[in-house]
Design a protein around this motif. Sequence first.
Motif, PDB file in Angstrom:
ATOM      1  N   SER A 288      28.365  35.536  34.787  1.00 20.60           N
ATOM      2  CA  SER A 288      29.802  35.209  34.721  1.00 20.60           C
ATOM      3  C   SER A 288      30.420  35.156  36.116  1.00 20.60           C
ATOM      4  CB  SER A 288      30.540  36.244  33.868  1.00 20.60           C
ATOM      5  OG  SER A 288      30.098  36.210  32.541  1.00 20.60           O
ATOM      6  N   TYR A 289      29.997  36.074  36.970  1.00 17.66           N
ATOM      7  CA  TYR A 289      30.510  36.104  38.337  1.00 17.66           C
ATOM      8  C   TYR A 289      30.184  34.788  39.045  1.00 17.66           C
ATOM      9  CZ  TYR A 289      31.631  37.952  42.977  1.00 17.66           C
ATOM     10  OH  TYR A 289      32.193  38.153  44.219  1.00 17.66           O
TER      11      TYR A 289
ATOM     12  N   MET B  56      32.401  32.004  37.564  1.00 17.04           N
ATOM     13  CA  MET B  56      33.839  32.121  37.816  1.00 17.04           C
ATOM     14  C   MET B  56      34.196  32.018  39.291  1.00 17.04           C
ATOM     15  SD  MET B  56      34.668  35.230  35.148  1.00 17.04           S
ATOM     16  CE  MET B  56      36.401  35.346  35.599  1.00 17.04           C
TER      17      MET B  56
ATOM     18  N   TYR C 114      40.353  32.719  42.723  1.00 22.48           N
ATOM     19  CA  TYR C 114      41.027  32.338  41.476  1.00 22.48           C
ATOM     20  C   TYR C 114      42.442  31.821  41.753  1.00 22.48           C
ATOM     21  CZ  TYR C 114      43.397  32.868  36.981  1.00 22.48           C
ATOM     22  OH  TYR C 114      44.148  32.652  35.858  1.00 22.48           O
TER      23      TYR C 114
ATOM     24  N   ARG D   5      35.460  44.840  39.439  1.00 19.64           N
ATOM     25  CA  ARG D   5      34.646  43.739  38.962  1.00 19.64           C
ATOM     26  C   ARG D   5      33.923  44.144  37.677  1.00 19.64           C
ATOM     27  NH1 ARG D   5      37.341  41.516  41.604  1.00 19.64           N
ATOM     28  NH2 ARG D   5      37.462  40.409  39.657  1.00 19.64           N
ATOM     29  N   TYR D   6      34.274  43.488  36.582  1.00 12.65           N
ATOM     30  CA  TYR D   6      33.669  43.771  35.290  1.00 12.65           C
ATOM     31  C   TYR D   6      32.716  42.660  34.848  1.00 12.65           C
ATOM     32  CZ  TYR D   6      37.469  47.183  34.944  1.00 12.65           C
ATOM     33  OH  TYR D   6      38.323  48.228  35.172  1.00 12.65           O
ATOM     34  N   GLU D   7      32.676  41.577  35.621  1.00 11.18           N
ATOM     35  CA  GLU D   7      31.899  40.424  35.190  1.00 11.18           C
ATOM     36  C   GLU D   7      30.394  40.710  35.232  1.00 11.18           C
ATOM     37  OE1 GLU D   7      35.543  39.333  37.556  1.00 11.18           O
ATOM     38  OE2 GLU D   7      33.681  40.402  38.016  1.00 11.18           O
ATOM     39  N   SER D   8      29.678  40.039  34.354  1.00 12.00           N
ATOM     40  CA  SER D   8      28.219  40.042  34.458  1.00 12.00           C
ATOM     41  C   SER D   8      27.819  39.168  35.641  1.00 12.00           C
ATOM     42  CB  SER D   8      27.593  39.498  33.174  1.00 12.00           C
ATOM     43  OG  SER D   8      27.912  38.120  33.022  1.00 12.00           O
TER      44      SER D   8
END
Length: 215
Positions: free
Chosen positions: A11-12, A15, A97, A5-8
């Motif tokens: 953003s998480y 998304m 997703y 998991r790279y999202e902020s």
Amino acid sequence: MIFLRYESFRSYLKMYPVTSILILLNIIYFIVVLWNGDPNDSLHAYQYGAFATDPVNDPFGLEQPWRYLSSMFMHAGFEHLLYNMFALLVFAPPLEYLLKQTRYIIFYLLCGIAGNAMSAFVNVLQDDLYGHVGVGASGAIYGVYGAFLFISLFRKAQLDESSRKTVYTILIFGVIYSIVVAKVDLWAHVGGALAGFLLYHFFDRIKTQKKQRYS
């Protein structure tokens, strides 16, 4: 590796809104149950919606069917909650997703229900004399693992090798852990994983048929 998991934080949330809401509901309800007593106490858990069976009068827990759902948002302690929410946080987003929001929430809830149903069914087969009280999101989470097992075996192009190895490792470790550690409901995990495998196959077939129809 799709499970990194790279999202902020923002953003998480944007998304993966369904996964975010599921995590929030689990945390909130854990606080509610904890505030009013010991979440690891069977009677207290029962009062707040734990899944329960009576081997004589209600072996499948159908007299209060809402417990199939409510128990999915309950946990027996902080470690139980932390372990399941970490799994949900990391592994569920790629599935949200792939399935999109509506199918994903249907998938998640059905896997949790299937986990409870499998647990009740096995208890009946084993002539359980004491009944069963169960809580946790594990059945639904193992449904997520089951979906990725299907992808790993039959849709390999959708997963890199590292992700496939991670899926296999988690499932093997999960089975061993469920057998070795007391009070872990192995059959709820098996039921959830099996449901996830079959449900994702069903959704995948629908998607394939639509593509063929419009190609």
